[in-house]
Design an enzyme around this catalytic site. Structure first.
Site, mmCIF file in Angstrom:
data_model
loop_
_atom_site.group_PDB
_atom_site.id
_atom_site.type_symbol
_atom_site.label_atom_id
_atom_site.label_comp_id
_atom_site.label_asym_id
_atom_site.label_seq_id
_atom_site.Cartn_x
_atom_site.Cartn_y
_atom_site.Cartn_z
ATOM 1 C CB THR A 24 -0.920 0.036 1.238
ATOM 2 O OG1 THR A 24 -0.127 -0.288 2.390
ATOM 3 C CG2 THR A 24 -2.055 -0.971 1.114
ATOM 4 C CB SER A 56 30.225 -7.030 6.361
ATOM 5 O OG SER A 56 29.393 -8.006 6.967
ATOM 6 C CB ALA A 110 13.779 -12.870 7.069
ATOM 7 N N GLY A 111 12.207 -10.621 4.826
ATOM 8 C CA GLY A 111 11.060 -9.710 4.756
ATOM 9 C C GLY A 111 10.935 -8.857 6.010
ATOM 10 C CB SER A 113 12.968 -3.776 7.020
ATOM 11 O OG SER A 113 11.728 -3.704 6.429
ATOM 12 C CG ASP A 159 10.479 -1.720 4.528
ATOM 13 O OD1 ASP A 159 9.301 -1.893 4.882
ATOM 14 O OD2 ASP A 159 10.999 -2.331 3.574
HETATM 15 C C1 GLA Z 1 8.934 -4.034 1.101
HETATM 16 C C2 GLA Z 1 9.140 -2.578 0.687
HETATM 17 C C3 GLA Z 1 8.102 -1.672 1.336
HETATM 18 C C4 GLA Z 1 6.700 -2.204 1.136
HETATM 19 C C5 GLA Z 1 6.618 -3.686 1.459
HETATM 20 C C6 GLA Z 1 5.292 -4.292 1.116
HETATM 21 O O1 GLA Z 1 9.190 -4.190 2.454
HETATM 22 O O2 GLA Z 1 10.420 -2.149 1.056
HETATM 23 O O3 GLA Z 1 8.246 -0.372 0.839
HETATM 24 O O4 GLA Z 1 6.242 -1.942 -0.164
HETATM 25 O O5 GLA Z 1 7.615 -4.440 0.797
HETATM 26 O O6 GLA Z 1 4.290 -3.764 1.898
#
Ligand code: GLA
Length: 371
Positions: A24, A56, A110-111, A113, A159
């Site tokens: 969104t 790193s 892992a989604g 961020s 994020d």
């Molecule tokens: C990733 C992107 C965000 C957002 C999400 C989905 O985390 O970095 O900007 O679009 O996917 O909601």
């Protein structure tokens, strides 16, 4: 190249989970994330030349570039750091050469961020040594541009905003059009619940895979066909015209329906959280997951199984979180049910012959800042 011993860690920025509002943010909509305890850390020391050396601690690698770095010079994890140097220079700030040491316990791919955590903590460190004077929104903006224009991942700004604005015990209701951030208590722990992350370890990448970029283009086309600035500006009945407006109008209709209904779910979820109705919140998780699976088509077998297994073990509701195409799901679970839910997730993955998922609980934690 042997990295010199580094000064004490100076800055940290967290990863995030998103409770509601997936895809969104680049449609000018609403999101409801919170910052988690896992974070990236950066130490910095100024050099007397123009080099930027990035060490790193995780991979034990050192990558070298210069303050004049431009997109394409550096790839991989170090691009999220070099991209911040580039974005600040683009804004006309003079930066000294630096040695940067980075470390992170945000799981990669892992989604959650990990990339925003790295770029926001880097922005804080460079803000300090370059005496730039960024406020929180400025840190988020520089980090987003590093990711969009240097790394080449066309993400929204959720994020980075979650990472800089996070607060212990609070979720963030963000309007990504006005960038207004409202903190609101997330009392689930006091109410006997936990938020379980199920990291499927089926990795996702927003920069390489083109699924994310394709969805973004589809949303932009749908908005264009409907003659609005963004999908934020339409309602579900107004989408009914889409199938007649283009050859792929039926697909665009489903994509847009996810975004429009998901936006409504963010506001509804924030409201239910305020009234501490966790069953209603969890029901929204489940509806949201179905929308991402069926309309937006960004889920995966692993994510679907993770959510189904968590719910079969007694979770109140579950959904994938983040960009999708792999990564993590989150489940809202009564504390006494946690062992059973974990067991069901492990058994479901073992039965499929998949890698064991990484399971851990998260609570809203502080946002980016000095250590
Ligand atoms: C990733 C992107 C965000 C957002 C999400 C989905 O985390 O970095 O900007 O679009 O996917 O909601």
């Amino acid at each position: 190249m042997t990295p010199a011993p580094h000064p004490p860690w100076g800055w940290a920025a967290p990863g995030r989970v998103n409770l509601m509002g997936e895809h969104t943010d680049y449609n000018d909509g609403f999101v409801l994330p919170f910052a988690i305890g896992q974070r990236a850390k950066v130490a910095v020391s100024v050099r007397d030349d123009d080099l930027v050396r990035i060490h790193s601690r995780q991979t034990d690698e050192t990558v070298e570039t210069a303050t004049s770095t431009s997109p394409g010079d550096v790839g991989g994890w170090a691009a999220y750091v070099a991209g911040v140097v580039w974005a600040l220079r683009e804004d006309g700030h003079r930066l000294p050469g630096v040695d940067l040491w980075v470390d992170s316990d945000v799981p990669i791919g892992a989604g959650l961020s990990s990339s925003a955590a790295l770029s926001c903590s880097t922005a804080l460190a460079l803000d300090h040594v370059g005496e730039v004077g960024l406020d929180r929104a400025g840190v988020a903006e520089v980090a987003r541009r590093a990711e969009n224009d240097y790394v080449g991942a066309p993400t929204g700004v959720m994020d980075q905003l979650a990472s800089v604005h996070g607060r212990e015990g609070q979720a963030l209701l963000i309007d990504t059009r006005s960038l207004e951030v409202q903190h609101q208590p997330a009392h689930f722990v006091e109410d006997g619940l936990v938020l379980l992350v199920i990291d499927t370890r089926a990795s996702h990448s927003l920069a390489d895979g083109d699924g994310y970029a394709t969805r973004r283009r589809e949303c932009e086309r749908a908005a264009e066909l409907l003659e609005v600035d963004a999908l934020r500006d339409v309602t579900v009945p107004e989408l009914a015209r889409l199938p007649e407006l283009a050859d792929d109008g039926e697909v665009l209709h489903r994509r847009a329906r996810h975004v429009v209904t998901e936006n409504d779910r963010v506001l509804e979820c924030a409201e239910q959280m305020r009234s501490r109705d966790w069953v209603a919140v969890a029901d929204l998780f489940t509806t949201s997951h179905a929308s991402m699976r069926d309309d937006f088509e960004i889920s995966s077998d692993e994510l679907d199984s993770a959510c189904a297994a968590a719910e079969s073990g007694g979770a109140l509701g579950a959904r994938m979180t983040g960009g999708g195409f792999g990564g993590s799901a989150i489940a809202l679970v009564r504390r006494e049910q946690l062992g059973t839910v974990r067991g069901c997730c492990l058994a479901a993955f073992a039965a499929e012959g998949w890698d064991e998922p990484r399971l851990f609980t998260v609570e809203p934690a502080a946002g980016a800042g000095p250590l």
